[in-house]
Design a protein around this motif. Structure first.
Motif, PDB file in Angstrom:
ATOM      1  N   SER A  59       0.841  -1.204   0.000  1.00 22.41           N
ATOM      2  CA  SER A  59       0.000   0.000   0.000  1.00 22.41           C
ATOM      3  C   SER A  59       0.869   1.245   0.000  1.00 22.41           C
ATOM      4  O   SER A  59       0.568   2.222  -0.697  1.00 22.41           O
ATOM      5  CB  SER A  59      -0.897   0.028   1.229  1.00 22.41           C
ATOM      6  OG  SER A  59      -1.756  -1.070   1.225  1.00 22.41           O
ATOM      7  N   ASP A 118      -5.659  -0.653  -4.709  1.00 24.61           N
ATOM      8  CA  ASP A 118      -5.103  -1.209  -3.477  1.00 24.61           C
ATOM      9  C   ASP A 118      -6.006  -2.325  -2.975  1.00 24.61           C
ATOM     10  O   ASP A 118      -7.031  -2.071  -2.371  1.00 24.61           O
ATOM     11  CB  ASP A 118      -4.983  -0.099  -2.433  1.00 24.61           C
ATOM     12  CG  ASP A 118      -4.104  -0.510  -1.266  1.00 24.61           C
ATOM     13  OD1 ASP A 118      -3.665  -1.674  -1.253  1.00 24.61           O
ATOM     14  OD2 ASP A 118      -3.868   0.335  -0.386  1.00 24.61           O
ATOM     15  N   GLU A 119      -5.640  -3.554  -3.268  1.00 23.16           N
ATOM     16  CA  GLU A 119      -6.432  -4.732  -2.890  1.00 23.16           C
ATOM     17  C   GLU A 119      -7.887  -4.576  -3.313  1.00 23.16           C
ATOM     18  O   GLU A 119      -8.786  -4.633  -2.470  1.00 23.16           O
ATOM     19  CB  GLU A 119      -6.360  -4.946  -1.379  1.00 23.16           C
ATOM     20  CG  GLU A 119      -4.953  -4.822  -0.860  1.00 23.16           C
ATOM     21  CD  GLU A 119      -4.522  -6.031  -0.057  1.00 23.16           C
ATOM     22  OE1 GLU A 119      -5.261  -7.032  -0.076  1.00 23.16           O
ATOM     23  OE2 GLU A 119      -3.445  -5.983   0.538  1.00 23.16           O
TER      24      GLU A 119
HETATM   25 MG   LIG Z   1      -2.262  -2.563   2.225  1.00 26.13          MG
END
Ligand SMILES: [Mg+2]
Ligand SMILES: Nc1ncnc2c1ncn2[C@@H]1O[C@H](COP(=O)(O)OP(=O)(O)OP(=O)(O)O)[C@@H](O)[C@H]1O
Lengths: 258, 267, 267
Positions: free
Chosen positions: A42, A170-171
């Protein structure tokens, strides 16, 4: 082109988020960043639109060092970089349309945006973006009435409305079930190819990374420990990145080839 | 409810220490009560046999003097208007103030702490006292009353509102920032939609509070129905007093009812 | 862009289409009515007189007259005693109301509704209006204020108590009844332990409100520091008003803090 030149980041509490990162990401690439929780994925992604600010090195986007940017330049940069989040980050009480048109905020004057005065082209663009992720029929629903996968598609539409050169995700599928995850990844991949948008995605699941990426970057403890085209990657590569054996939980499953 | 369920039911057999503590607290409370009753010369008997005798007054309150209602109504309406204006102005001012007091939007303590401190102080000053001061400055009339209501309700509204803002979902804010939105756009697109229903609901609640408060501002010359009430009580014109009281009662009940119905539908 | 299709218009029922306009027109009507009929004497508000008062009153307010400190503290003490007596009376007298209004205790619909209505009716009146009545009944002294505080507080405490009682765990009560406990035993072993902390917490919270309320009761002769406020403002002794203001702010804030601490430990 995105270039990390010896980029480091130390959080105010002393945690080293990034350690001497040197990578180059070419226009139109679909890069997947993998690594264990806390590896710095991240942090890496958020450096690119400066949601976090690296404390050392140079980060060049189209040959400009974005670490030198003031707030005005920063906003301009961010209009060109779209971001997709694990929790979709929609305004839940607002309609789908209002969420999607908010992708134009960076291009719209403050007063105009406060009174919802968007040019016809912008409205058409927002609608077209929703059509591209197949959710145009939900146009005027409140976004908290949509399923998780639908909300993530709305978030993709919001990013498309931004007409970015780069998409950071992000994910994006961490809160979704396997079939929906594949659907969302397929849309991301489609957008990447059709519009030639550089796409950088953080993922936990190795089978997904293999299926959608052009290139894989592996991180551990704030450092890039692997970087190469997906064709060179196999299970051993992941074991090296993760520093342990691959387990069942590292796979999402549910894709066609399994 | 809550933790009480896991206590054993038969805990009447408490330890000696607990018994002692409860008795001590009980004696202190009752003792202090007796002391204060003497100090404040409160004796319930007086209520019945006091100077005028409550029962006598109660008798003289009836029947209300209905024709007096035509004098009361314009004053009641003025009272409502004061509450409407004060609530509106306080609501408008409370928006920027509550944004500044919210630690999640303005993490810098040099911004939100002083603003909160001022609002806390404002809430401790009784509105009547504010009205007295404003009457001293602006002369008698509705204006000082409105000012007093504005200041008092501002403190209340700003507090309710900033607590709501601090509890919002921060994710959309990050998304709007990440797409290049400026602070105003973040507020308009990510903060306001999340707090608007509560904001309207609190505004209505503060309106209810202001209606009650404005009824008595007339006691100190700050406009509204209180002037008449004070006058009629001091002239001991009880049928007129009763008329005013009934009118106040009915209008407060109606306003509370409407306001509650709207608030129920909002959230 | 390859295509240029505008999004389809939102499909709305006629009522959905009309609603914003209806609300807008109602609001507009209310505001027009308010602003055309309110009589603010702007010529007085923005007069030489105001400027003179401002330059006189404000500086004096901020330079409190410490020579009156003893007197002010004495009356503040009386104010606290009034609030204490009133709250304690109400905290006890509200208990039967709470039980009668609680549906799980008294299974008589008429009693329930009647006590709920009585409590609502009390809450429709501002304390100062009640106080005015009692000043007329028992004469201008602290007792009138105490009674007004007590009655006003019964309205709120009775309602809160009944909500607490309605939320208790009835299984405990049933278990005791099954063991053959009589009504009094059920009350003391099954019900009271469950409600005491909340009751106390609400009573203490009401004390905070009553302290604020009692500071102004003196304005109509019902005792406490308000008496001094009236005298000081009529004499235009603004530096004494400044001191009173300061004392009220500090005392009310302290009481709020202490009370919040106690309540946190109770529940
Ligand atoms: Mg993360
Ligand atoms: N705001 C912050 N302040 C301090 N430390 C932080 C902050 N954000 C992240 N970190 C730390 O930096 C390191 C890298 O965090 P990061 O969020 O980039 O990891 P990640 O690879 O994204 O993990 P995950 O897969 O769990 O999301 C971790 O040790 C984390 O604790």
């Amino acid at each position: 082109m995105i270039e990390f030149k010896d980029v480091s980041l130390v959080y105010p509490n002393g945690t080293q988020g990034l350690k001497n990162i040197n990578i180059q990401i070419n226009p139109g690439e679909f890069v997947v960043v993998v690594g264990l929780s806390g590896a710095g994925k991240s942090t890496l992604i958020r450096s690119i639109n400066r949601l976090v600010k690296p404390t050392g090195g140079e980060l060049l986007i189209d040959n400009e060092n974005i670490l030198k940017y003031g707030s005005r330049d920063l906003r301009k940069l961010r209009t060109k970089v779209g971001m997709i989040f694990q929790n979709y980050n929609l305004v839940k009480r607002s309609s789908v349309m209002k969420n999607v048109i908010s992708g134009r905020l960076g291009h719209t004057g403050t007063l105009k945006s406060l009174f919802n005065l968007y040019p016809k082209e912008d409205q058409a663009l927002a609608y077209r973006s929703l059509q591209r992720v197949n959710i145009a029929d939900k146009l005027y629903q409140r976004s908290d009435q949509l399923s998780g996968g639908q909300q993530q598609r709305v978030a993709i539409a919001r990013v498309l409305t931004q007409q970015p050169n780069i998409i950071l995700a992000d994910e994006p599928v961490a809160s979704l079930d396997p079939p929906t995850s594949h659907q969302v990844m397929t849309y991301l991949r489609k957008v990447n190819k059709e519009d030639n948008i550089t796409t950088i995605v953080n993922l936990h699941f190795i089978d997904m990374a293999m299926e959608y990426a052009d290139r894989i970057i592996g991180m551990r403890a704030g450092e890039v420990v692997y970087d190469g085209p997906v064709s060179d990657v196999n299970e051993a590569t992941f074991e090296e990145i993760y520093g342990r054996k691959i387990r069942d939980e590292d796979r999402v499953g549910g894709s066609d080839d399994e | 409810m809550m933790s009480k369920t896991n206590q054993p039911t038969l805990q009447g057999i408490s330890s000696n220490k607990t018994k002692l503590r409860i008795s001590a607290i009980f004696i202190i409370i009752v003792g202090f009560y007796l002391f204060t009753s003497i100090k404040t010369e409160s004796s319930l008997l007086d209520l019945w046999s006091g100077k005028n005798g409550f029962i006598n007054i109660a008798k003289s309150l009836f029947p209300p003097h209905w024709s007096y209602a035509s004098t009361v109504m314009p004053q009641l309406i003025e009272t409502l208007h004061m509450a409407i204006i004060a609530t509106t102005v306080a609501a408008l001012i409370s928006i920027p103030i509550s944004l500044l007091s919210a630690a999640n939007l303005f993490p810098n303590p040099f911004i939100h702490l002083p603003v909160r401190f001022i609002m806390n102080v404002l809430r401790t000053i009784p509105d009547i006292l504010l009205a007295l001061i404003f009457v001293g400055i602006f002369g008698v009339g509705v204006f000082p009353g409105i000012m007093a209501l504005i200041i008092f309700s501002l403190g209340l509204l700003a507090k309710l509102l900033y607590e709501t803002i601090e509890s919002i979902d921060m994710n959309p804010i990050e998304a709007i920032r990440a797409s290049g939105g400026n602070t105003m756009q973040v507020i308009a697109y990510a903060v306001i939609p999340q707090v608007l229903p509560q904001f309207v609901s609190f505004g209505l609640y503060v309106f209810e509070v202001n209606v009650r408060a404005s009824l008595v501002l007339g006691f100190v010359g700050a406009g509204g129905i209180g002037l008449l009430l004070n006058q009629q009580v001091s002239w001991a014109n009880y049928p007129n007093v009763m008329t005013i009281i009934i009118i106040i009662f009915i209008s407060v009940v109606i306003i509370d009812y409407i306001s509650n119905k709207i608030r129920e539908r909002l959230i | 862009m390859t295509e240029f299709t505008l999004p389809p218009k939102q499909k709305k029922t006629p009522w959905q289409k009309m609603r914003p306009y209806v609300i807008g027109i109602i609001l507009l009507a209310i505001y027009i009515w308010t602003f055309t009929s309110i009589e603010i004497r702007w010529s007085r508000v923005f007069s030489q007189h105001t400027i003179e008062s401002l330059t006189r009153v404000i500086p004096q307010l901020f330079s409190p007259d410490w020579s009156a400190f003893g007197k002010v503290m004495g009356l503040m003490w009386e104010t606290l005693l009034m609030a204490y007596t009133g709250t304690l009376m109400a905290a006890i007298l509200a208990i039967p109301f709470g039980f009668f209004a609680a549906r799980n205790m008294v299974k008589n619909k008429f009693l329930n509704t009647a006590s709920k209505w009585a409590l609502n009716a009390i809450r429709a009146f501002p304390e100062l209006v009640l106080a005015l009545m009692f000043v007329a009944a028992v004469g201008p002294r602290p007792f009138a204020g105490v009674i007004a505080i007590a009655i006003g507080s019964i309205g709120m405490l009775g309602k809160l108590y009944s909500e607490v009682i309605e939320s208790i765990d009835m299984n405990v009560v049933e278990a005791l009844e099954a063991n053959g406990a009589n009504k009094i035993q059920v009350l003391f072993y099954g019900i009271i332990p469950q409600i005491i902390p909340e009751f106390l917490s609400y009573a203490i919270y009401r004390f905070e409100i009553d302290v604020r309320a009692s500071t102004i009761l003196g304005i109509i002769g019902a005792g406490g520091i308000g008496t001094l406020i009236t005298i000081a403002t009529t004499n235009r002794n603004w530096s004494e008003v400044g001191l009173i203001l300061l004392v009220i702010i500090v005392v009310v804030t302290l009481i709020d803090i202490i009370s919040a601490q106690i309540r946190k430990r109770l529940v």
